[in-house]
Design an enzyme around this catalytic site. Structure first.
Site, PDB file in Angstrom:
ATOM      1  N   GLU A  26       0.692   7.993  -7.461  1.00 52.71           N
ATOM      2  CA  GLU A  26       1.046   8.216  -6.064  1.00 52.71           C
ATOM      3  C   GLU A  26       1.423   6.910  -5.389  1.00 52.71           C
ATOM      4  O   GLU A  26       0.871   5.857  -5.686  1.00 52.71           O
ATOM      5  CB  GLU A  26      -0.129   8.842  -5.299  1.00 52.71           C
ATOM      6  CG  GLU A  26      -0.431  10.263  -5.735  1.00 52.71           C
ATOM      7  CD  GLU A  26      -1.176  11.050  -4.669  1.00 52.71           C
ATOM      8  OE1 GLU A  26      -1.275  10.558  -3.523  1.00 52.71           O
ATOM      9  OE2 GLU A  26      -1.638  12.146  -4.979  1.00 52.71           O
ATOM     10  N   CYS A  55     -15.739   4.773  -6.589  1.00 48.15           N
ATOM     11  CA  CYS A  55     -16.276   4.797  -5.224  1.00 48.15           C
ATOM     12  C   CYS A  55     -16.553   6.245  -4.820  1.00 48.15           C
ATOM     13  O   CYS A  55     -15.702   7.128  -4.984  1.00 48.15           O
ATOM     14  CB  CYS A  55     -15.292   4.150  -4.255  1.00 48.15           C
ATOM     15  SG  CYS A  55     -14.979   2.406  -4.599  1.00 48.15           S
ATOM     16  N   GLY A 110      -6.185   2.710  -8.077  1.00 49.04           N
ATOM     17  CA  GLY A 110      -6.518   1.634  -8.981  1.00 49.04           C
ATOM     18  C   GLY A 110      -7.127   0.406  -8.330  1.00 49.04           C
ATOM     19  O   GLY A 110      -7.121   0.244  -7.115  1.00 49.04           O
ATOM     20  N   GLU A 111      -7.673  -0.460  -9.189  1.00 48.83           N
ATOM     21  CA  GLU A 111      -8.253  -1.746  -8.795  1.00 48.83           C
ATOM     22  C   GLU A 111      -7.299  -2.847  -9.250  1.00 48.83           C
ATOM     23  O   GLU A 111      -7.206  -3.151 -10.443  1.00 48.83           O
ATOM     24  CB  GLU A 111      -9.634  -1.909  -9.449  1.00 48.83           C
ATOM     25  CG  GLU A 111     -10.214  -3.311  -9.420  1.00 48.83           C
ATOM     26  CD  GLU A 111     -10.222  -3.949  -8.046  1.00 48.83           C
ATOM     27  OE1 GLU A 111      -9.573  -5.001  -7.889  1.00 48.83           O
ATOM     28  OE2 GLU A 111     -10.859  -3.378  -7.132  1.00 48.83           O
ATOM     29  N   LEU A 152     -15.419  -3.739   1.255  1.00 49.31           N
ATOM     30  CA  LEU A 152     -16.858  -4.003   1.311  1.00 49.31           C
ATOM     31  C   LEU A 152     -17.651  -2.704   1.475  1.00 49.31           C
ATOM     32  O   LEU A 152     -18.491  -2.375   0.639  1.00 49.31           O
ATOM     33  CB  LEU A 152     -17.129  -4.953   2.482  1.00 49.31           C
ATOM     34  CG  LEU A 152     -18.257  -5.952   2.328  1.00 49.31           C
ATOM     35  CD1 LEU A 152     -18.125  -6.771   1.064  1.00 49.31           C
ATOM     36  CD2 LEU A 152     -18.293  -6.865   3.553  1.00 49.31           C
ATOM     37  N   CYS A 208      -5.994   6.624   3.433  1.00 44.46           N
ATOM     38  CA  CYS A 208      -6.875   5.777   2.631  1.00 44.46           C
ATOM     39  C   CYS A 208      -8.006   6.610   2.025  1.00 44.46           C
ATOM     40  O   CYS A 208      -8.706   7.340   2.727  1.00 44.46           O
ATOM     41  CB  CYS A 208      -7.452   4.677   3.519  1.00 44.46           C
ATOM     42  SG  CYS A 208      -8.529   3.530   2.676  1.00 44.46           S
TER      43      CYS A 208
END
Length: 357
Positions: free
Chosen positions: A109, A133, A176-177, A230, A348
């Protein structure tokens, strides 16, 4: 991208070897020039090729009309590296979500976010995400693989072509990271800056925080923006929300962020998703402020965007403002970012690759 990767794989104009060429998207003018010369063409064709890939958005070398017809036929199997549009949805606020099918059939996406003065693209850096997460839809779908440089740059060109407008900002906040795919992310940042023409300070890389990777990023002394997700004011709460945070204590992550500021002279942005009754109390704001004193930073508060897998709630406006007030009283720079594209599941934390496959 390593120096002249195209040339290293094609050492003669033999058409049979053209199939060994990696996708051209992501290559520099110099790399493309060296490649066309290896094919027996004059050097100026390199600039032509660069222009057609990055400015004209060509998807097949056969369509580059300024190239000799016979040579175009030889290039038919050389991949540029563009994806195909699998699905497109538009939210009432004008945000557009794209599902893009890659060469191996995987779906990713990307999101185009227009405003009065800019067009921002939220790009993915991996197929899925391994960070898990608890409040994020992407992590619920698991992880498949890293994206290559051309697959990242392609997302920006896709949005640019669809909107018929130059992209002004890119945020690596999709699936993704990014810092688990550092080489390809760095290569795509270079290409977006130098080939697509997006200013370095208009490029943002978001990370949950991977041990030593922020320091490694700082060593490149880029003028990009670093955004650290965070989402918690203490280690115990962070581990609850981000299971991957267990081996990387919050104090170590923040120490690395301080190093980043010292090495680059660039402030760090901290992303903080507000979850009602979980991390949105004034005591959390005060605790967060204590962590962030003494170095250049900014807090982006993001009221939670719902996903179907969990029952977190978005805080009330009063609760959000109370959190803001505490941070301001503690001299912490803060803003509230209400995500665009909520109705299209493009906000988000809402991105998932398995819809409508």
């Amino acid at each position: 991208m390593s120096a002249n990767p195209l040339v290293s794989q094609v050492d003669s104009p033999n058409p049979e070897k053209l199939e060994l060429v990696p996708p051209l998207l992501g290559a520099t003018v110099a790399e493309l020039t060296a490649w066309v010369q290896q094919q027996g063409q004059p050097a100026y064709r390199g600039k032509q090729l660069h222009d057609w890939i990055y400015n004209k958005g060509v998807r097949s070398l056969c369509d580059i009309s300024v190239f000799p017809k016979n040579w175009r036929a030889e290039l038919a199997q050389v991949p540029i590296g563009r994806s195909t549009l699998h699905y497109r949805s538009v939210a009432p606020d004008g945000t557009v979500k794209y599902l893009l099918r890659l060469a191996d059939g995987q779906i990713i996406e990307t999101v185009g976010i227009p405003s009065a003065k800019r067009l921002t693209v939220c790009v993915s850096s991996q197929v899925g995400c391994p960070m898990g997460c608890d409040f994020c839809a992407t992590g619920k779908g698991g992880y498949q693989r890293n994206l290559d440089c051309h697959e990242i740059v392609d997302q920006v060109l896709t949005v640019q072509e669809d909107f018929q407008q130059r992209v002004s900002h890119v945020v690596f906040m999709g699936m993704g990271e990014p810092l688990l795919n550092t080489d390809n992310v760095l290569a795509s940042l270079r290409s977006l800056n130098q080939d697509v023409g997006i200013g370095a300070r208009s490029l943002t890389v978001s990370t949950v925080g991977i041990r030593s990777r922020i320091r490694q990023l700082a060593e490149h002394h880029l003028q990009i923006t670093l955004a650290v997700s965070l989402h918690a004011s203490n280690q115990a709460l962070r581990e609850r929300l981000i299971p991957s945070a267990r081996p990387y204590p919050l104090e170590n992550l923040l120490a690395e962020c301080r190093e980043y500021v010292q090495m680059t002279g660039r402030r760090v942005s901290f992303e903080y998703v507000l979850l009602a009754g979980v991390n949105d109390l004034p005591k959390h704001a005060l605790e967060l402020a204590q962590h962030l004193r003494g170095f250049q930073n900014h807090v982006n508060l993001i009221p939670y965007n719902p996903i179907k897998e969990v029952d977190y709630k978005r805080p009330s406006s009063d609760r959000i403002q109370a959190f803001v007030n505490v941070l301001k009283q503690q001299q912490i720079a803060v803003s509230v970012r209400y995500s665009r594209g909520l109705e299209a599941d493009a906000a988000c934390g809402q991105l998932r690759a398995n819809e409508r496959q």
